[in-house]
Design a protein around this motif. Structure first.
Motif, PDB file in Angstrom:
ATOM      1  N   TRP A   1       0.817  -1.208   0.000  1.00  7.29           N
ATOM      2  CA  TRP A   1       0.000   0.000   0.000  1.00  7.29           C
ATOM      3  C   TRP A   1       0.851   1.259   0.000  1.00  7.29           C
ATOM      4  CZ3 TRP A   1      -4.720  -0.707   3.820  1.00  7.29           C
ATOM      5  CH2 TRP A   1      -5.437  -1.839   3.434  1.00  7.29           C
ATOM      6  N   VAL A   2       1.935   1.239   0.772  1.00  8.34           N
ATOM      7  CA  VAL A   2       2.737   2.450   0.934  1.00  8.34           C
ATOM      8  C   VAL A   2       3.532   2.766  -0.330  1.00  8.34           C
ATOM      9  CG1 VAL A   2       4.554   3.555   2.299  1.00  8.34           C
ATOM     10  CG2 VAL A   2       2.874   2.089   3.422  1.00  8.34           C
ATOM     11  N   ARG A   3       4.102   1.749  -0.972  1.00 12.38           N
ATOM     12  CA  ARG A   3       4.927   2.002  -2.152  1.00 12.38           C
ATOM     13  C   ARG A   3       4.150   2.658  -3.293  1.00 12.38           C
ATOM     14  NH1 ARG A   3       8.643  -3.209  -3.307  1.00 12.38           N
ATOM     15  NH2 ARG A   3       9.429  -1.884  -4.969  1.00 12.38           N
ATOM     16  N   PRO A   4       2.923   2.215  -3.634  1.00 11.50           N
ATOM     17  CA  PRO A   4       2.174   2.931  -4.669  1.00 11.50           C
ATOM     18  C   PRO A   4       1.869   4.379  -4.285  1.00 11.50           C
ATOM     19  CG  PRO A   4       1.256   0.747  -4.360  1.00 11.50           C
ATOM     20  CD  PRO A   4       2.246   0.955  -3.257  1.00 11.50           C
ATOM     21  N   ALA A   5       1.609   4.630  -2.994  1.00  5.99           N
ATOM     22  CA  ALA A   5       1.345   5.999  -2.550  1.00  5.99           C
ATOM     23  C   ALA A   5       2.581   6.873  -2.726  1.00  5.99           C
ATOM     24  CB  ALA A   5       0.897   6.002  -1.086  1.00  5.99           C
ATOM     25  N   ILE A   6       3.758   6.329  -2.382  1.00  5.28           N
ATOM     26  CA  ILE A   6       5.003   7.077  -2.569  1.00  5.28           C
ATOM     27  C   ILE A   6       5.227   7.371  -4.053  1.00  5.28           C
ATOM     28  CG2 ILE A   6       7.518   6.939  -2.371  1.00  5.28           C
ATOM     29  CD1 ILE A   6       7.141   5.324   0.172  1.00  5.28           C
ATOM     30  N   THR A   7       5.031   6.371  -4.891  1.00  6.96           N
ATOM     31  CA  THR A   7       5.233   6.560  -6.332  1.00  6.96           C
ATOM     32  C   THR A   7       4.298   7.620  -6.867  1.00  6.96           C
ATOM     33  OG1 THR A   7       5.843   4.224  -6.499  1.00  6.96           O
ATOM     34  CG2 THR A   7       5.331   5.366  -8.552  1.00  6.96           C
ATOM     35  N   PHE A   8       3.046   7.604  -6.433  1.00  5.68           N
ATOM     36  CA  PHE A   8       2.045   8.579  -6.877  1.00  5.68           C
ATOM     37  C   PHE A   8       2.482   9.997  -6.523  1.00  5.68           C
ATOM     38  CE2 PHE A   8      -1.763  11.110  -6.081  1.00  5.68           C
ATOM     39  CZ  PHE A   8      -2.473  10.940  -7.255  1.00  5.68           C
ATOM     40  N   VAL A   9       2.897  10.205  -5.272  1.00  8.43           N
ATOM     41  CA  VAL A   9       3.280  11.546  -4.815  1.00  8.43           C
ATOM     42  C   VAL A   9       4.558  12.013  -5.509  1.00  8.43           C
ATOM     43  CG1 VAL A   9       4.011  12.892  -2.808  1.00  8.43           C
ATOM     44  CG2 VAL A   9       2.113  11.286  -2.610  1.00  8.43           C
ATOM     45  N   ILE A  10       5.518  11.102  -5.673  1.00  4.04           N
ATOM     46  CA  ILE A  10       6.768  11.483  -6.339  1.00  4.04           C
ATOM     47  C   ILE A  10       6.519  11.828  -7.803  1.00  4.04           C
ATOM     48  CG2 ILE A  10       8.977  10.546  -7.154  1.00  4.04           C
ATOM     49  CD1 ILE A  10       9.271   9.156  -4.497  1.00  4.04           C
ATOM     50  N   PHE A  11       5.642  11.077  -8.463  1.00  7.69           N
ATOM     51  CA  PHE A  11       5.310  11.373  -9.857  1.00  7.69           C
ATOM     52  C   PHE A  11       4.655  12.751  -9.964  1.00  7.69           C
ATOM     53  CE2 PHE A  11       2.435  10.909 -13.612  1.00  7.69           C
ATOM     54  CZ  PHE A  11       3.425  10.757 -14.568  1.00  7.69           C
ATOM     55  N   ALA A  12       3.733  13.051  -9.034  1.00 11.83           N
ATOM     56  CA  ALA A  12       3.100  14.368  -9.030  1.00 11.83           C
ATOM     57  C   ALA A  12       4.125  15.473  -8.775  1.00 11.83           C
ATOM     58  CB  ALA A  12       1.995  14.412  -7.968  1.00 11.83           C
ATOM     59  N   SER A  13       5.052  15.228  -7.840  1.00 13.16           N
ATOM     60  CA  SER A  13       6.093  16.211  -7.555  1.00 13.16           C
ATOM     61  C   SER A  13       6.979  16.443  -8.773  1.00 13.16           C
ATOM     62  CB  SER A  13       6.949  15.730  -6.375  1.00 13.16           C
ATOM     63  OG  SER A  13       6.162  15.510  -5.228  1.00 13.16           O
ATOM     64  N   GLY A  14       7.336  15.352  -9.457  1.00 14.13           N
ATOM     65  CA  GLY A  14       8.170  15.477 -10.649  1.00 14.13           C
ATOM     66  C   GLY A  14       7.505  16.297 -11.738  1.00 14.13           C
ATOM     67  N   LEU A  15       6.218  16.041 -11.977  1.00 13.05           N
ATOM     68  CA  LEU A  15       5.496  16.815 -12.993  1.00 13.05           C
ATOM     69  C   LEU A  15       5.437  18.291 -12.615  1.00 13.05           C
ATOM     70  CD1 LEU A  15       2.468  14.467 -13.837  1.00 13.05           C
ATOM     71  CD2 LEU A  15       4.483  14.918 -15.250  1.00 13.05           C
ATOM     72  N   LYS A  16       5.214  18.547 -11.319  1.00 13.79           N
ATOM     73  CA  LYS A  16       5.122  19.941 -10.878  1.00 13.79           C
ATOM     74  C   LYS A  16       6.450  20.660 -11.043  1.00 13.79           C
ATOM     75  CE  LYS A  16       3.113  23.502  -9.534  1.00 13.79           C
ATOM     76  NZ  LYS A  16       2.113  24.108 -10.440  1.00 13.79           N
ATOM     77  N   TYR A  17       7.544  20.018 -10.619  1.00 14.38           N
ATOM     78  CA  TYR A  17       8.859  20.638 -10.770  1.00 14.38           C
ATOM     79  C   TYR A  17       9.239  20.804 -12.234  1.00 14.38           C
ATOM     80  CZ  TYR A  17      10.081  20.522  -5.838  1.00 14.38           C
ATOM     81  OH  TYR A  17      10.125  20.753  -4.489  1.00 14.38           O
ATOM     82  N   ALA A  18       8.787  19.884 -13.088  1.00 18.46           N
ATOM     83  CA  ALA A  18       9.112  19.978 -14.513  1.00 18.46           C
ATOM     84  C   ALA A  18       8.343  21.088 -15.208  1.00 18.46           C
ATOM     85  CB  ALA A  18       8.820  18.646 -15.195  1.00 18.46           C
ATOM     86  N   GLY A  19       7.382  21.699 -14.523  1.00 24.44           N
ATOM     87  CA  GLY A  19       6.702  22.854 -15.082  1.00 24.44           C
ATOM     88  C   GLY A  19       5.277  22.617 -15.536  1.00 24.44           C
TER      89      GLY A  19
END
Length: 309
Positions: A241-259
């Motif tokens: 459960w925790v690993r998919p949540a981490i991946t989801f948040v990191i993916f969202a963070s990456g998109l946000k930082y990428a602009g």
């Protein structure tokens, strides 16, 4: 600016994600303050950093109580992160502190996080195929000092230059450096090492930044109870459960930082979340339809056979 109910509610959502995954706080909190509540960027960053000094120790305390933190691992990461945070601040000043330089760093960080999120998905698939499970005990793990200090250095440098973004990158690197530890244990370790690092960055924000204490109070009011709940969940929830949540948040963070702009980002992540929920329901229904395993019937006891003499 006084206490804002909307900032409190938004901070609660971000705090829950931070407690659950150890990542995404700066990448989500600061853009939320700027784009949704019209807080000046400098004030948003400084206020978020000061609030994090209160928020992150709460999550760390939960994991320390649950025994999901390796303090030696925390020490090695802090050894690298705190000095590099000050170096990052120095480099930012040498670069002029211009928004263009900081934006380039954030775009590079966003690209790294997107690659990292993809690598986490690949690692999850490989673990499933190989049957490898993250069942190691966090207090008994064999430490890798050099890679661990380097992870801390990378996170500290990013904090010094951008003021945000270290948690996501550190979680990715820890997941690959310590493949036997569960995601929940690594979340606890990351939250704990973030306490001295955030404190150092907050001192700089108080000394040189522009802190709006009304914004800071609103963030604390919303995020502290939420990070407590998120930390309780991550310290108890299974790794699947925790690993998919981490991946989801990191993916969202990456998109946000990428602009990626906020509204397209929201639609994208909402679509992914809906697709993931639909897939989970499909898997649950499929498991329910599977026939129960047939237990072999016990052989009847042998009849007494008279012995012929």
């Amino acid at each position: 600016m006084g206490l804002s109910l909307y900032v409190v509610l938004g901070s609660a959502v971000v705090g829950l994600l931070v407690g659950l995954t150890g990542a995404g706080g700066g990448a989500l909190m600061t853009p939320m303050l700027i784009l949704l509540f019209s807080v000046k960027p400098s004030a948003a960053i400084s206020s978020d950093l000061v609030a994090a000094v209160v928020m992150r120790p709460v999550g760390a305390a939960v994991h320390l109580h649950k025994g999901t933190v390796n303090l030696r691992l925390v020490g090695l990461m802090t050894l690298g992160s705190v000095p590099m945070a000050f170096l990052g601040s120095f480099l930012l000043r040498e670069m002029g502190g211009g928004s263009a330089d900081q934006k380039n760093v954030e775009i590079a960080l966003g690209a790294a996080l997107l690659v990292g999120a993809s690598a986490m998905v690949l690692r999850y698939i490989l673990d499933r195929r190989s049957g490898q499970r993250r069942t190691g005990a966090v207090k008994e793990v064999t430490l890798r000092p050099v890679p661990t200090v380097l992870i801390g250095m990378a996170g500290g440098l990013i904090v010094g230059i951008t003021s945000v973004g270290s948690g996501s990158l550190m979680i990715i690197l820890l997941l690959f450096t310590y493949p036997m530890l569960s995601a929940g244990q690594l979340v606890g370790t990351d939250l704990t090492q973030a306490v001295p690092l955030t404190a150092a960055a907050a001192l700089g924000a108080l000394a040189f930044g522009h802190v709006e204490f009304g914004v800071t109070a609103s963030i604390i009011a919303g995020s502290v109870p939420a990070v407590l709940i998120g930390s309780l969940l991550s310290s108890r929830a299974p790794d699947s459960w925790v690993r998919p949540a981490i991946t989801f948040v990191i993916f969202a963070s990456g998109l946000k930082y990428a602009g990626v702009p906020t509204y397209p980002l929201g639609w994208t992540m909402g679509t992914i979340l809906a697709a993931g929920a639909a897939y989970g329901l499909f898997r649950l229904q499929a498991r329910r339809r599977e026939p129960a395993p047939v237990l072999a019937e016990a052989a009847p006891p042998a009849a007494d056979v008279p012995v012929v003499r």
